[in-house]
Design a protein around this motif. Structure first.
Motif, PDB file in Angstrom:
ATOM      1  N   ALA A 165      -6.857   1.001 -12.224  1.00  0.00           N
ATOM      2  CA  ALA A 165      -7.554  -0.455 -12.472  1.00  0.00           C
ATOM      3  C   ALA A 165      -6.844  -1.106 -13.662  1.00  0.00           C
ATOM      4  CB  ALA A 165      -8.976  -0.284 -12.385  1.00  0.00           C
ATOM      5  N   GLN A 187      -5.894  -0.658  -7.294  1.00  0.00           N
ATOM      6  CA  GLN A 187      -7.055   0.163  -6.571  1.00  0.00           C
ATOM      7  C   GLN A 187      -6.384   1.545  -6.294  1.00  0.00           C
ATOM      8  OE1 GLN A 187      -8.688  -1.278  -2.687  1.00  0.00           O
ATOM      9  NE2 GLN A 187     -10.742  -0.287  -3.265  1.00  0.00           N
ATOM     10  N   ALA A 236     -17.983  -6.642  -4.666  1.00  0.00           N
ATOM     11  CA  ALA A 236     -17.282  -6.056  -3.469  1.00  0.00           C
ATOM     12  C   ALA A 236     -18.198  -6.001  -2.368  1.00  0.00           C
ATOM     13  CB  ALA A 236     -16.669  -4.834  -3.925  1.00  0.00           C
ATOM     14  N   LEU A 275      -8.489   6.910 -11.221  1.00  0.00           N
ATOM     15  CA  LEU A 275      -8.914   5.396 -10.560  1.00  0.00           C
ATOM     16  C   LEU A 275      -9.024   4.695 -11.904  1.00  0.00           C
ATOM     17  CD1 LEU A 275     -11.888   6.792  -8.291  1.00  0.00           C
ATOM     18  CD2 LEU A 275      -9.287   6.346  -7.740  1.00  0.00           C
ATOM     19  N   ASP A 285     -17.041  -0.395 -15.374  1.00  0.00           N
ATOM     20  CA  ASP A 285     -16.469   0.500 -13.838  1.00  0.00           C
ATOM     21  C   ASP A 285     -17.474   1.062 -13.439  1.00  0.00           C
ATOM     22  OD1 ASP A 285     -14.255  -0.875 -15.158  1.00  0.00           O
ATOM     23  OD2 ASP A 285     -13.486   1.286 -15.802  1.00  0.00           O
ATOM     24  N   GLN A 333       0.817  -1.265   0.076  1.00  0.00           N
ATOM     25  CA  GLN A 333       0.025   0.252   0.004  1.00  0.00           C
ATOM     26  C   GLN A 333       0.706   1.187  -0.001  1.00  0.00           C
ATOM     27  OE1 GLN A 333      -3.874   0.452   1.971  1.00  0.00           O
ATOM     28  NE2 GLN A 333      -2.748   1.561   3.607  1.00  0.00           N
ATOM     29  N   ARG A 350      -0.030  -1.914  -4.918  1.00  0.00           N
ATOM     30  CA  ARG A 350      -1.311  -2.099  -5.739  1.00  0.00           C
ATOM     31  C   ARG A 350      -2.641  -1.557  -4.972  1.00  0.00           C
ATOM     32  NH1 ARG A 350       1.831  -2.013  -8.813  1.00  0.00           N
ATOM     33  NH2 ARG A 350       2.378  -3.453 -10.468  1.00  0.00           N
ATOM     34  N   ARG A 351      -2.268  -0.840  -4.114  1.00  0.00           N
ATOM     35  CA  ARG A 351      -3.486  -0.128  -3.386  1.00  0.00           C
ATOM     36  C   ARG A 351      -2.960   1.199  -2.921  1.00  0.00           C
ATOM     37  NH1 ARG A 351      -8.138  -0.484  -0.240  1.00  0.00           N
ATOM     38  NH2 ARG A 351      -8.292   1.094   1.472  1.00  0.00           N
ATOM     39  N   GLN A 369     -14.873   0.286  -8.872  1.00  0.00           N
ATOM     40  CA  GLN A 369     -15.027  -1.115  -8.794  1.00  0.00           C
ATOM     41  C   GLN A 369     -15.077  -1.499 -10.131  1.00  0.00           C
ATOM     42  OE1 GLN A 369     -18.265  -2.893  -6.269  1.00  0.00           O
ATOM     43  NE2 GLN A 369     -18.401  -4.548  -7.614  1.00  0.00           N
ATOM     44  N   ARG A 370     -14.147  -2.387 -10.701  1.00  0.00           N
ATOM     45  CA  ARG A 370     -14.227  -2.940 -12.071  1.00  0.00           C
ATOM     46  C   ARG A 370     -14.894  -4.217 -11.975  1.00  0.00           C
ATOM     47  NH1 ARG A 370      -9.492  -1.634 -15.864  1.00  0.00           N
ATOM     48  NH2 ARG A 370     -10.817   0.089 -16.459  1.00  0.00           N
ATOM     49  N   THR A 408     -13.818   5.185  -4.565  1.00  0.00           N
ATOM     50  CA  THR A 408     -12.982   4.180  -5.341  1.00  0.00           C
ATOM     51  C   THR A 408     -13.786   3.632  -6.428  1.00  0.00           C
ATOM     52  OG1 THR A 408     -11.642   2.099  -4.860  1.00  0.00           O
ATOM     53  CG2 THR A 408     -13.868   2.043  -4.112  1.00  0.00           C
ATOM     54  N   VAL A 412      -7.929   4.787  -4.123  1.00  0.00           N
ATOM     55  CA  VAL A 412      -8.855   5.314  -3.165  1.00  0.00           C
ATOM     56  C   VAL A 412      -8.703   6.774  -2.727  1.00  0.00           C
ATOM     57  CG1 VAL A 412     -10.118   5.226  -0.645  1.00  0.00           C
ATOM     58  CG2 VAL A 412      -9.320   3.097  -1.833  1.00  0.00           C
TER      59      VAL A 412
END
Length: 205
Positions: free
Chosen positions: A113, A118, A136, A109, A197, A3, A87-88, A131-132, A129, A120
């Motif tokens: 992806a 991800q 979730a 964002l 997305d 992160q 990756r976050r 979501q692809r 955020t 945020v």
């Protein structure tokens, strides 16, 4: 998952920001160095053209760029975090400033992806955020609305559970704000997207 926390230069009140989480990497984008300092964070890397800061900071952890570039400073910081295996990516100071920069940060964002990460965006009143597809789970946050927007032309086969306005195998369009101002009633909301997305926004008045 590694992160990173990235600090950007939007004008915000440091004392109102949510607590900074533990991270493997702390990066400042241009004037974001002021926000990091105000929050008591020592950055691992500082990047940007420094037109907002007004001067180039000193130190071996500073990477200056020309203002004549395609990437925003915050995107430069994000690319650096990606190059280090993060990756976050959690962004402070990326909301509430200029509208064009806010839109650019929302588009970022999708860039993240595309690179398997991800992003945020957080401040005192928002948590955002993307979501692809897939499923979730999002926890109830007291006092916050829960809004969903299509970032692609359409989001198909969308199911929402645990919210005031549930949906079963529905469709979201980027031309109509169907998902604005929902509320999470259960302990968690469960969001499933068949394709597309979906921008996920917690917001308080």
């Amino acid at each position: 998952m590694k992160q990173a926390v990235i600090f950007a230069g939007a004008s915000v009140q440091p004392e109102q920001q949510p607590p900074v989480p533990a991270a493997d990497l702390y990066v400042c984008a241009d004037a974001g160095v002021k926000l990091a300092q105000a929050l008591g964070v020592v950055p691992d890397w500082i990047v940007g053209d420094f037109d907002s800061l007004g001067s180039v900071p000193e130190g071996e952890n500073v990477e200056p760029f020309s203002p004549m570039k395609d990437d925003t400073d915050i995107l430069l910081a994000a690319k650096y975090a990606l190059s280090k295996g993060c990756r976050r990516l959690v962004f402070y100071g990326a909301l509430g400033g200029r509208l064009d920069h806010t839109v650019a940060n929302l588009q970022m964002l999708r860039f993240l992806a595309d690179h398997g990460a991800q992003g945020v965006l957080v401040d005192h009143a928002h948590w955002v955020t993307l979501q692809r597809g897939g499923t979730a789970v999002y926890p109830r946050r007291d006092g916050m609305y829960f809004s969903l927007f299509a970032m692609t032309e359409q989001c198909e086969d969308v199911t929402l559970e645990g919210v005031a306005y549930p949906l079963c195998h529905g469709k979201f369009s980027n031309a109509f704000p169907l998902g604005v101002s929902n509320e999470i009633l259960a302990e968690n909301a469960v969001v499933t997207v068949g394709r597309g997305d979906l921008l996920v926004v917690y917001a308080r008045d």
